[in-house]
Design a protein around this motif. Structure first.
Motif, PDB file in Angstrom:
ATOM      1  N   GLN A 158     -60.519 -52.972  37.081  1.00 31.21           N
ATOM      2  CA  GLN A 158     -60.760 -54.184  36.298  1.00 31.21           C
ATOM      3  C   GLN A 158     -60.493 -53.946  34.818  1.00 31.21           C
ATOM      4  O   GLN A 158     -59.847 -54.758  34.137  1.00 31.21           O
ATOM      5  CB  GLN A 158     -62.212 -54.635  36.484  1.00 31.21           C
ATOM      6  N   LEU A 159     -60.992 -52.811  34.327  1.00 30.63           N
ATOM      7  CA  LEU A 159     -60.800 -52.449  32.919  1.00 30.63           C
ATOM      8  C   LEU A 159     -59.306 -52.387  32.582  1.00 30.63           C
ATOM      9  O   LEU A 159     -58.862 -52.896  31.541  1.00 30.63           O
ATOM     10  CB  LEU A 159     -61.446 -51.081  32.664  1.00 30.63           C
ATOM     11  N   ALA A 160     -58.526 -51.793  33.494  1.00 29.22           N
ATOM     12  CA  ALA A 160     -57.084 -51.672  33.260  1.00 29.22           C
ATOM     13  C   ALA A 160     -56.437 -53.052  33.178  1.00 29.22           C
ATOM     14  O   ALA A 160     -55.667 -53.346  32.253  1.00 29.22           O
ATOM     15  CB  ALA A 160     -56.449 -50.843  34.376  1.00 29.22           C
ATOM     16  N   ARG A 161     -56.778 -53.920  34.149  1.00 30.19           N
ATOM     17  CA  ARG A 161     -56.175 -55.252  34.173  1.00 30.19           C
ATOM     18  C   ARG A 161     -56.499 -56.044  32.912  1.00 30.19           C
ATOM     19  O   ARG A 161     -55.666 -56.774  32.396  1.00 30.19           O
ATOM     20  CB  ARG A 161     -56.644 -56.012  35.415  1.00 30.19           C
ATOM     21  N   GLN A 162     -57.739 -55.866  32.408  1.00 28.72           N
ATOM     22  CA  GLN A 162     -58.130 -56.569  31.172  1.00 28.72           C
ATOM     23  C   GLN A 162     -57.214 -56.212  30.002  1.00 28.72           C
ATOM     24  O   GLN A 162     -57.063 -56.981  29.067  1.00 28.72           O
ATOM     25  CB  GLN A 162     -59.572 -56.210  30.790  1.00 28.72           C
ATOM     26  N   HIS A 163     -56.641 -55.007  30.070  1.00 26.64           N
ATOM     27  CA  HIS A 163     -55.778 -54.570  28.972  1.00 26.64           C
ATOM     28  C   HIS A 163     -54.302 -54.619  29.358  1.00 26.64           C
ATOM     29  O   HIS A 163     -53.464 -54.002  28.686  1.00 26.64           O
ATOM     30  CB  HIS A 163     -56.155 -53.153  28.534  1.00 26.64           C
ATOM     31  N   GLY A 164     -54.002 -55.341  30.426  1.00 31.12           N
ATOM     32  CA  GLY A 164     -52.612 -55.484  30.840  1.00 31.12           C
ATOM     33  C   GLY A 164     -51.979 -54.200  31.333  1.00 31.12           C
ATOM     34  O   GLY A 164     -50.764 -54.022  31.261  1.00 31.12           O
ATOM     35  N   VAL A 165     -52.818 -53.268  31.807  1.00 30.89           N
ATOM     36  CA  VAL A 165     -52.299 -52.011  32.329  1.00 30.89           C
ATOM     37  C   VAL A 165     -52.368 -52.055  33.853  1.00 30.89           C
ATOM     38  O   VAL A 165     -53.347 -52.530  34.423  1.00 30.89           O
ATOM     39  CB  VAL A 165     -53.153 -50.824  31.810  1.00 30.89           C
ATOM     40  N   ARG A 166     -51.320 -51.553  34.525  1.00 29.04           N
ATOM     41  CA  ARG A 166     -51.290 -51.591  35.984  1.00 29.04           C
ATOM     42  C   ARG A 166     -52.155 -50.471  36.555  1.00 29.04           C
ATOM     43  O   ARG A 166     -51.903 -49.294  36.268  1.00 29.04           O
ATOM     44  CB  ARG A 166     -49.852 -51.424  36.477  1.00 29.04           C
ATOM     45  N   PRO A 167     -53.191 -50.810  37.345  1.00 26.26           N
ATOM     46  CA  PRO A 167     -53.981 -49.743  37.977  1.00 26.26           C
ATOM     47  C   PRO A 167     -53.346 -49.337  39.311  1.00 26.26           C
ATOM     48  O   PRO A 167     -52.801 -50.175  40.024  1.00 26.26           O
ATOM     49  CB  PRO A 167     -55.339 -50.406  38.218  1.00 26.26           C
ATOM     50  N   SER A 168     -53.412 -48.057  39.636  1.00 24.84           N
ATOM     51  CA  SER A 168     -52.944 -47.596  40.950  1.00 24.84           C
ATOM     52  C   SER A 168     -53.966 -46.607  41.498  1.00 24.84           C
ATOM     53  O   SER A 168     -54.771 -46.049  40.761  1.00 24.84           O
ATOM     54  CB  SER A 168     -51.565 -46.945  40.855  1.00 24.84           C
ATOM     55  N   ARG A 169     -53.933 -46.416  42.840  1.00 26.10           N
ATOM     56  CA  ARG A 169     -54.881 -45.493  43.469  1.00 26.10           C
ATOM     57  C   ARG A 169     -54.134 -44.510  44.352  1.00 26.10           C
ATOM     58  O   ARG A 169     -53.049 -44.813  44.844  1.00 26.10           O
ATOM     59  CB  ARG A 169     -55.866 -46.277  44.352  1.00 26.10           C
ATOM     60  N   LEU A 170     -54.712 -43.374  44.615  1.00 27.81           N
ATOM     61  CA  LEU A 170     -54.094 -42.435  45.542  1.00 27.81           C
ATOM     62  C   LEU A 170     -54.068 -43.068  46.931  1.00 27.81           C
ATOM     63  O   LEU A 170     -54.985 -43.810  47.293  1.00 27.81           O
ATOM     64  CB  LEU A 170     -54.898 -41.126  45.614  1.00 27.81           C
ATOM     65  N   ALA A 171     -53.040 -42.767  47.722  1.00 26.52           N
ATOM     66  CA  ALA A 171     -52.941 -43.317  49.065  1.00 26.52           C
ATOM     67  C   ALA A 171     -53.987 -42.680  49.971  1.00 26.52           C
ATOM     68  O   ALA A 171     -54.254 -41.479  49.881  1.00 26.52           O
ATOM     69  CB  ALA A 171     -51.545 -43.059  49.618  1.00 26.52           C
ATOM     70  N   HIS A 172     -54.597 -43.482  50.828  1.00 27.29           N
ATOM     71  CA  HIS A 172     -55.488 -42.953  51.862  1.00 27.29           C
ATOM     72  C   HIS A 172     -54.694 -42.815  53.157  1.00 27.29           C
ATOM     73  O   HIS A 172     -53.735 -43.538  53.389  1.00 27.29           O
ATOM     74  CB  HIS A 172     -56.640 -43.926  52.131  1.00 27.29           C
ATOM     75  N   GLY A 173     -55.097 -41.923  54.032  1.00 26.79           N
ATOM     76  CA  GLY A 173     -54.438 -41.827  55.332  1.00 26.79           C
ATOM     77  C   GLY A 173     -54.720 -40.501  55.991  1.00 26.79           C
ATOM     78  O   GLY A 173     -55.625 -39.762  55.595  1.00 26.79           O
ATOM     79  N   VAL A 174     -53.927 -40.195  56.994  1.00 26.00           N
ATOM     80  CA  VAL A 174     -54.089 -38.971  57.774  1.00 26.00           C
ATOM     81  C   VAL A 174     -53.604 -37.788  56.926  1.00 26.00           C
ATOM     82  O   VAL A 174     -52.485 -37.805  56.436  1.00 26.00           O
ATOM     83  CB  VAL A 174     -53.251 -39.081  59.061  1.00 26.00           C
ATOM     84  N   PRO A 175     -54.427 -36.753  56.717  1.00 20.83           N
ATOM     85  CA  PRO A 175     -53.963 -35.592  55.949  1.00 20.83           C
ATOM     86  C   PRO A 175     -52.839 -34.880  56.677  1.00 20.83           C
ATOM     87  O   PRO A 175     -52.842 -34.829  57.907  1.00 20.83           O
ATOM     88  CB  PRO A 175     -55.197 -34.677  55.885  1.00 20.83           C
ATOM     89  N   LEU A 176     -51.885 -34.314  55.913  1.00 29.64           N
ATOM     90  CA  LEU A 176     -50.807 -33.546  56.535  1.00 29.64           C
ATOM     91  C   LEU A 176     -51.425 -32.349  57.251  1.00 29.64           C
ATOM     92  O   LEU A 176     -52.327 -31.702  56.741  1.00 29.64           O
ATOM     93  CB  LEU A 176     -49.836 -33.043  55.467  1.00 29.64           C
ATOM     94  N   GLY A 177     -50.927 -32.066  58.466  1.00 32.08           N
ATOM     95  CA  GLY A 177     -51.443 -30.913  59.207  1.00 32.08           C
ATOM     96  C   GLY A 177     -52.731 -31.206  59.946  1.00 32.08           C
ATOM     97  O   GLY A 177     -53.246 -30.350  60.640  1.00 32.08           O
ATOM     98  N   GLY A 178     -53.285 -32.405  59.774  1.00 33.88           N
ATOM     99  CA  GLY A 178     -54.520 -32.739  60.476  1.00 33.88           C
ATOM    100  C   GLY A 178     -54.230 -33.135  61.916  1.00 33.88           C
ATOM    101  O   GLY A 178     -53.105 -33.499  62.255  1.00 33.88           O
ATOM    102  N   GLU A 179     -55.219 -33.036  62.769  1.00 36.32           N
ATOM    103  CA  GLU A 179     -55.045 -33.501  64.146  1.00 36.32           C
ATOM    104  C   GLU A 179     -55.832 -34.784  64.310  1.00 36.32           C
ATOM    105  O   GLU A 179     -57.012 -34.848  63.946  1.00 36.32           O
ATOM    106  CB  GLU A 179     -55.551 -32.448  65.123  1.00 36.32           C
ATOM    107  N   LEU A 180     -55.189 -35.801  64.860  1.00 33.93           N
ATOM    108  CA  LEU A 180     -55.811 -37.120  64.973  1.00 33.93           C
ATOM    109  C   LEU A 180     -57.182 -37.030  65.618  1.00 33.93           C
ATOM    110  O   LEU A 180     -58.126 -37.699  65.211  1.00 33.93           O
ATOM    111  CB  LEU A 180     -54.930 -38.053  65.806  1.00 33.93           C
ATOM    112  N   GLU A 181     -57.277 -36.167  66.643  1.00 37.34           N
ATOM    113  CA  GLU A 181     -58.511 -36.046  67.396  1.00 37.34           C
ATOM    114  C   GLU A 181     -59.704 -35.716  66.503  1.00 37.34           C
ATOM    115  O   GLU A 181     -60.827 -36.096  66.796  1.00 37.34           O
ATOM    116  CB  GLU A 181     -58.316 -34.924  68.433  1.00 37.34           C
TER     117      GLU A 181
END
Lengths: 199, 199
Positions: A158-181
């Motif tokens: 929100q703070l970023a948007r108030q100043h016209g700055v684009r906020p981004s976040r790290l992607a979530h998901g399956v870690p490399l080398g992880g096993e789904l199980e």
């Protein structure tokens, strides 16, 4: 009964280190005395220098020997990218794992009203000034994927948007080398929902 | 890229501690800087004092702040019992576990010709003088039950007999709380052979 009072005091002092109990402290003290007194002396000196000589960078709040840290004063770093992390260790992890060449801002915590950690304690006035300068174009929010980290990320976006700055976040998901199980349900559900076209 | 040279030097110096690798050293350094600078300063001071101020007792070779250690100068200790251990940590273990009120002699090693450790390096001249004084009546040999420890024990027992002192050894057998199924064959065979009348 110990044969040396200084040894007892050293063992007690070593317990200020995280994960070091009475037995480990004794093992460390004996090891240094028996095999590496020079290493022990060097450690004593560097500890003293670090405890008194390391402060926080006036611009990014990371550990620094000088008023501005070496990352903030490095002119080859891209000033249009600002990555916000909770702790200095997070900055080290990103620096070691990625080719990121922008700048950082270290909160030294995360929003946690119950612990008395609000926007002021995290230096968000400093961050707001920084965003208002107009140089930053993208705020990369790299707080931890915990409840408090997510709340902090929301606030920062929100703070970023108030100043016209684009906020981004790290992607979530399956870690490399992880096993789904063995991946926790929340991560798996998120990764499934956010599936992408196979390349 | 790290933000502080002093922090890098502290992390490197912490690695002189046994069992501390790069990641643990970083965690320790950050912990002290973020939460316990006073503990870090105290550790620095006590390390410096210990590395320069702790020597070896002129009588028993254990760690000592003074020429003679507090165990050797304690008049309430029984001078007729002398317990020989390999390392200072062994003395601590016996002191904590038993009610032993005699004196100690610390070899600071065990006979190991390949490592250049002979009778001279283990201070056996000092021990011989001690036995010759005539005050010691029993030499309790508490070296480790390893090949080198056993060889050292054998040598020490001969030395004791030469001076008319009775040598004794710690009992071998099944550890309390151990399960027979998981005890090594050598120990089990020894315990079986050395069985005693049930009380």
């Amino acid at each position: 009964m110990s044969s040396s009072r200084r040894l007892e005091e050293l063992i007690e002092a070593l317990r200020c280190l995280p994960g070091v109990g009475a037995r480990t402290a004794q093992r460390m003290a004996h090891h240094l005395l028996e095999r590496n007194r020079d290493g022990g002396r060097r450690l004593a000196q560097r500890l003293a220098e670090a405890m008194d000589g390391i402060g926080n960078c006036a611009r990014c709040r990371n550990f620094s020997d000088t008023e501005l840290c070496s990352v903030c004063t490095n002119a080859s770093r891209d000033a249009s990218l600002l990555c916000v992390v909770e702790m200095p260790a997070d900055q080290v992890a990103i620096e070691q794992a990625t080719g990121y060449r922008g700048r950082y801002f270290v909160l030294q915590g995360r929003l946690s009203p119950l612990d008395g950690l609000g926007p002021r304690e995290l230096g968000l006035d400093l961050l707001t000034e920084r965003l208002a300068e107009g140089e930053v174009r993208e705020l990369i929010i790299a707080t931890n994927p915990t409840v408090e980290g997510e709340a902090t990320a929301h606030y920062l976006a929100q703070l970023a948007r108030q100043h016209g700055v684009r906020p981004s976040r790290l992607a979530h998901g399956v870690p490399l080398g992880g096993e789904l199980e063995y991946i926790d349900r929340g991560t798996l559900a998120h990764a499934f929902g956010a599936r992408q076209d196979a390349g």
